[in-house]
Design an enzyme around this catalytic site. Structure first.
Site, PDB file in Angstrom:
ATOM      1  N   LYS A 270      85.326 119.815 154.247  1.00 23.72           N
ATOM      2  CA  LYS A 270      85.450 119.465 152.833  1.00 23.72           C
ATOM      3  C   LYS A 270      86.756 120.035 152.296  1.00 23.72           C
ATOM      4  O   LYS A 270      87.078 121.202 152.551  1.00 23.72           O
ATOM      5  CB  LYS A 270      84.262 120.098 152.098  1.00 23.72           C
ATOM      6  CG  LYS A 270      83.832 119.410 150.868  1.00 23.72           C
ATOM      7  CD  LYS A 270      82.422 119.879 150.512  1.00 23.72           C
ATOM      8  CE  LYS A 270      81.905 119.136 149.324  1.00 23.72           C
ATOM      9  NZ  LYS A 270      80.464 119.304 149.169  1.00 23.72           N
ATOM     10  N   GLU A 361      64.320 117.719 144.565  1.00 25.37           N
ATOM     11  CA  GLU A 361      63.772 117.998 143.238  1.00 25.37           C
ATOM     12  C   GLU A 361      62.249 117.948 143.223  1.00 25.37           C
ATOM     13  O   GLU A 361      61.592 118.747 142.557  1.00 25.37           O
ATOM     14  CB  GLU A 361      64.340 117.002 142.218  1.00 25.37           C
ATOM     15  CG  GLU A 361      65.801 117.251 141.835  1.00 25.37           C
ATOM     16  CD  GLU A 361      66.809 116.766 142.857  1.00 25.37           C
ATOM     17  OE1 GLU A 361      66.405 116.093 143.832  1.00 25.37           O
ATOM     18  OE2 GLU A 361      68.014 117.058 142.697  1.00 25.37           O
ATOM     19  N   ARG A 389      63.382 112.137 139.269  1.00 25.78           N
ATOM     20  CA  ARG A 389      62.879 112.121 140.632  1.00 25.78           C
ATOM     21  C   ARG A 389      61.487 112.712 140.754  1.00 25.78           C
ATOM     22  O   ARG A 389      60.713 112.344 141.619  1.00 25.78           O
ATOM     23  CB  ARG A 389      63.803 113.012 141.498  1.00 25.78           C
ATOM     24  CG  ARG A 389      65.006 112.357 142.038  1.00 25.78           C
ATOM     25  CD  ARG A 389      64.618 111.613 143.274  1.00 25.78           C
ATOM     26  NE  ARG A 389      65.649 110.678 143.646  1.00 25.78           N
ATOM     27  CZ  ARG A 389      66.576 110.923 144.559  1.00 25.78           C
ATOM     28  NH1 ARG A 389      66.619 112.083 145.162  1.00 25.78           N
ATOM     29  NH2 ARG A 389      67.436 109.996 144.858  1.00 25.78           N
TER      30      ARG A 389
HETATM   31  C1  TPP Z   1      68.959 113.792 143.465  1.00 25.97           C
HETATM   32  C2  TPP Z   1      70.268 114.505 143.343  1.00 25.97           C
HETATM   33  N1  TPP Z   1      70.308 115.835 143.187  1.00 25.97           N
HETATM   34  C3  TPP Z   1      71.475 116.479 143.068  1.00 25.97           C
HETATM   35  C4  TPP Z   1      72.646 115.792 143.105  1.00 25.97           C
HETATM   36  C5  TPP Z   1      73.961 116.503 142.883  1.00 25.97           C
HETATM   37  N2  TPP Z   1      74.843 116.441 144.045  1.00 25.97           N
HETATM   38  C6  TPP Z   1      75.848 115.559 144.126  1.00 25.97           C
HETATM   39  S1  TPP Z   1      76.675 115.657 145.547  1.00 25.97           S
HETATM   40  C7  TPP Z   1      75.708 116.926 146.100  1.00 25.97           C
HETATM   41  C8  TPP Z   1      75.972 117.546 147.416  1.00 25.97           C
HETATM   42  C9  TPP Z   1      75.971 116.526 148.493  1.00 25.97           C
HETATM   43  O1  TPP Z   1      76.235 117.131 149.724  1.00 25.97           O
HETATM   44  P1  TPP Z   1      76.505 116.209 150.978  1.00 25.97           P
HETATM   45  O2  TPP Z   1      75.542 115.105 151.010  1.00 25.97           O
HETATM   46  O3  TPP Z   1      76.572 117.078 152.160  1.00 25.97           O
HETATM   47  O4  TPP Z   1      77.923 115.568 150.675  1.00 25.97           O
HETATM   48  P2  TPP Z   1      79.338 116.327 150.609  1.00 25.97           P
HETATM   49  O5  TPP Z   1      79.667 116.475 149.162  1.00 25.97           O
HETATM   50  O6  TPP Z   1      79.224 117.643 151.293  1.00 25.97           O
HETATM   51  O7  TPP Z   1      80.280 115.421 151.295  1.00 25.97           O
HETATM   52  C10 TPP Z   1      74.740 117.248 145.157  1.00 25.97           C
HETATM   53  C11 TPP Z   1      73.747 118.307 145.281  1.00 25.97           C
HETATM   54  C12 TPP Z   1      72.575 114.399 143.262  1.00 25.97           C
HETATM   55  N3  TPP Z   1      73.668 113.630 143.261  1.00 25.97           N
HETATM   56  N4  TPP Z   1      71.388 113.790 143.389  1.00 25.97           N
END
Ligand code: TPP
Length: 614
Positions: A270, A361, A389
């Site tokens: 990242k 969630e 959710r």
């Molecule tokens: C249901 C839900 N909860 C929380 C989020 C907030 N959120 C957005 S991106 C993320 C992290 C995602 O991590 P990953 O899938 O590994 O993708 P990366 O950003 O590391 O590429 C979170 C927690 C969300 N989008 N949807």
């Protein structure tokens, strides 16, 4: 808390990223152009993309770290698959900027997340290459399961289906519900590209993250470890260095040729290529705000820096820590958002009383019910939109069991640049349906502190607090009481009563000031606890020429509707005007401007009142 150590990604190169010689990116207008490039041009294209990402996103704000991490992976995807005939679904969608640049939208990037400009997520209105725009995590594998079934039923067997899912999103239960089906259908092709950077916002928690780290470690050591995916019956390819576009391309071709459910494990970093992001251990610049304009006169005459106002989240974080010191039974939960919800402070101080459950969630809410049954008072900190959710869990697992759980709903109301999936405009409508659940909306920082203390002191069922993504409002002292509500203004002979929900109290007071100056005396009330509606407030509203509710929830089933219902049930005659957000999916924009567009600022409220009074 279980957390993988950041930086354990062992396959990705530590070598410096090449700087960008101009030329390739501007020539790419569609995926066919990416396919036409010689393999030798790919590192230069990747460098140009990174340079453009950093330049634009540092100005507009957005998901910089995630997009810097998927540059090569996205190039490889568009060389192997034929979007949109082949379906590519981005989980969450915050990492789709590169995909947008390679599908004819490079020049639109400059308007990223600006009102009227390019969305920060895939957008079906923008392009046929964008299929899923909901941005609530962990849905991609269910979408691809459905798409794969549809293509099979329709006999469109030449169409590939690809889901790109992060290791963070893979902590969400929906992914496992989907895998339960995908892996069982061994002859239905689905390509799952696992973008493993070891992080959600923070390092990915739990055994899923640990297993992926084990797979990465085994690959580096040349050891054989059977992946969980193989044990479930799927093919597994990798781990591959996700920053080697040619290597990823080779594996994706292999995956496509398998014509079966297959996971391609790509290891990425990242923030790669932008030193401040790579050095940012908190979240690798997962999401950054827009560049702040240089202060013109903000430094003041003494040259001191302009005062930084605390946000609602800052106030919550501070008060929760203070409560934690007095109340050893108070515990806090987050669904992969310890930092953004302000919980990292509580977690730093009371690590044994803070739980990051992953992007889960539903589990967070029912786990909180269990914590409450076990004698603790859980505070579940969640963005308002993500609580959707877990509605059934709030209703049946918490409220039916009358458990004293407190929900802190950050980002309620208009959130701004994240758009329709992120506006927190549904919570009052949903929570108003839940018997025995009390909802508070603080009008300012002082009230947030008081209401949080009242919420964790309440032991007879669940409570919720909602506040927006903004600086905490300047404290508005009460001048009196009306039922259980604070009166913020009470002109003698007031004809109009404005009842404002939370952070909109300031706008209601501004409207009252304007109306009062124009000869319409007003009163302004803040219910503090907005749901269920206080019967004394309803009784106290009788006799005004007009009663006006003001909220930044959707109009359908929000506070205004609840007030009308309470008045109806009590057979109180009230001439009621309910001001709220339009009940539709609202685009991205700037919070202040969007509230004004919806008539929810001082002048807008005053204009609606004048119109209603004729
Ligand atoms: C249901 C839900 N909860 C929380 C989020 C907030 N959120 C957005 S991106 C993320 C992290 C995602 O991590 P990953 O899938 O590994 O993708 P990366 O950003 O590391 O590429 C979170 C927690 C969300 N989008 N949807």
């Amino acid at each position: 808390m279980l957390a993988e150590t950041p930086g354990r990604v062992t396959v990705a190169p530590a070598a410096p990223v090449p700087s960008a010689p101009a030329g390739f990116l501007d020539a790419v207008t569609c995926p066919a152009d990416v396919k036409a490039l010689p393999e030798s041009a790919l590192p230069a294209l990747a460098a140009e993309i990174r340079e453009r990402l950093v330049e634009v996103v540092c100005r507009t704000g957005g998901h910089l770290g995630p997009n810097l991490g998927v540059v090569e992976l996205t190039i490889a995807l568009h060389r192997v698959f034929d979007s949109p005939r082949d379906a590519i679904v981005w989980d969450t969608g915050h990492q789709s900027y590169v995909h947008k640049m390679l599908t004819g939208r490079g020049s639109d990037l400059a308007g990223l997340r600006q009102a009227g400009g390019m969305s920060g997520y895939p957008s079906r209105a923008e392009s046929p290459h964008d299929l899923v725009e909901n941005s609530h995590a962990s849905t991609s594998l269910s979408y691809v399961d459905g798409l794969a079934k549809a293509f099979a039923v329709r006999g469109e067997t030449d169409r590939a289906v690809v889901g790109v899912v992060g290791d963070g999103a893979l902590t969400g239960g929906m992914c496992w519900e989907a895998l339960n089906n995908i892996a069982a259908a061994t002859h239905r092709p689905v390509v799952i590209v696992l973008n493993d950077n070891g992080r959600s916002y923070a390092p990915t928690v739990g055994v899923v993250g640990r297993h992926l780290a084990e797979l990465r470690g085994a690959a580096t050591a040349g050891e054989e470890v059977r992946s969980l995916f193989e044990q479930l019956g799927m093919a597994y390819l990798g781990p591959v260095d996700g920053h080697d576009a040619a290597a990823v391309e080779t594996l994706l071709r292999k995956a496509r040729a398998l014509a079966a459910p297959v996971v391609v494990h790509c290891v990425t970093r990242k923030g790669l290529g932008h030193a401040p992001a790579e050095a940012d251990e908190a979240d690798r610049m997962h999401a950054i705000g827009p560049a702040k304009p240089a202060p013109t006169n903000g430094a003041g005459t003494n040259g001191a820096a302009p005062a930084v106002r605390p946000t609602w989240t800052d106030v919550l974080a501070d008060e929760l820590c203070a409560i934690g010191a007095r109340r050893p039974d108070v515990v806090a939960l987050s669904a992969a958002m310890l930092g953004p919800t302000g919980l990292s402070h509580f977690a730093g101080r009371y690590p044994e009383r803070a739980y990051d459950v992953g992007i889960a969630e539903q589990h967070a809410v029912t786990s909180a019910a269990g914590l409450a049954m076990g004698g603790l008072h859980p505070v579940v900190c969640i963005y308002a939109t993500f609580l959707n959710r877990a509605f059934d869990q709030v209703l049946m697992d918490v409220a039916l069991h009358r458990q004293a759980v407190t929900f802190v709903l950050d980002r309620a109301g208009i959130t701004g640049s994240d758009g329709p999936s992120h506006h927190g405009m549904w919570d009052l409508s949903l929570l108003g349906l839940v018997p025995g659940l009390r909802v508070a909306a603080p009008r300012d920082g002082q009230r947030l502190r008081e209401l949080l203390r009242e919420a964790v002191a309440w032991s007879d069922g669940p409570t919720a607090l909602r506040f927006p993504k903004a600086d905490a409002a300047v404290d508005l002292p009460a001048v009196g009481r009306l039922g259980g509500a604070d009166l913020l203004r009470a002109d003698p002979g007031a004809e109009v009563l404005l009842v404002a929900v939370g952070a909109l109290a300031g706008a209601a007071c501004a409207a009252a000031e304007e109306l009062s100056s124009a000869g319409v005396p007003c009163a302004v009330a803040d219910p503090r606890w907005v749901l269920p509606v206080d019967p004394e407030l309803v009784a106290g509203s009788v006799g005004y020429r007009l009663v006006v509710t003001v909220e930044d929830n959707g109009g359908a089933g929000g506070f205004g509707d609840a007030f009308a219902r309470a008045a109806r049930l009590a057979r109180r005659r009230v001439d009621l005007l309910t001001l709220a957000l339009e009940q539709r999916f609202l685009p991205h924009g700037e919070r202040r401007m969007m509230l004004a567009e919806h008539g929810l600022d001082g002048p807008g409220i005053a204009a609606s009142v004048r119109a209603a009074l004729g």
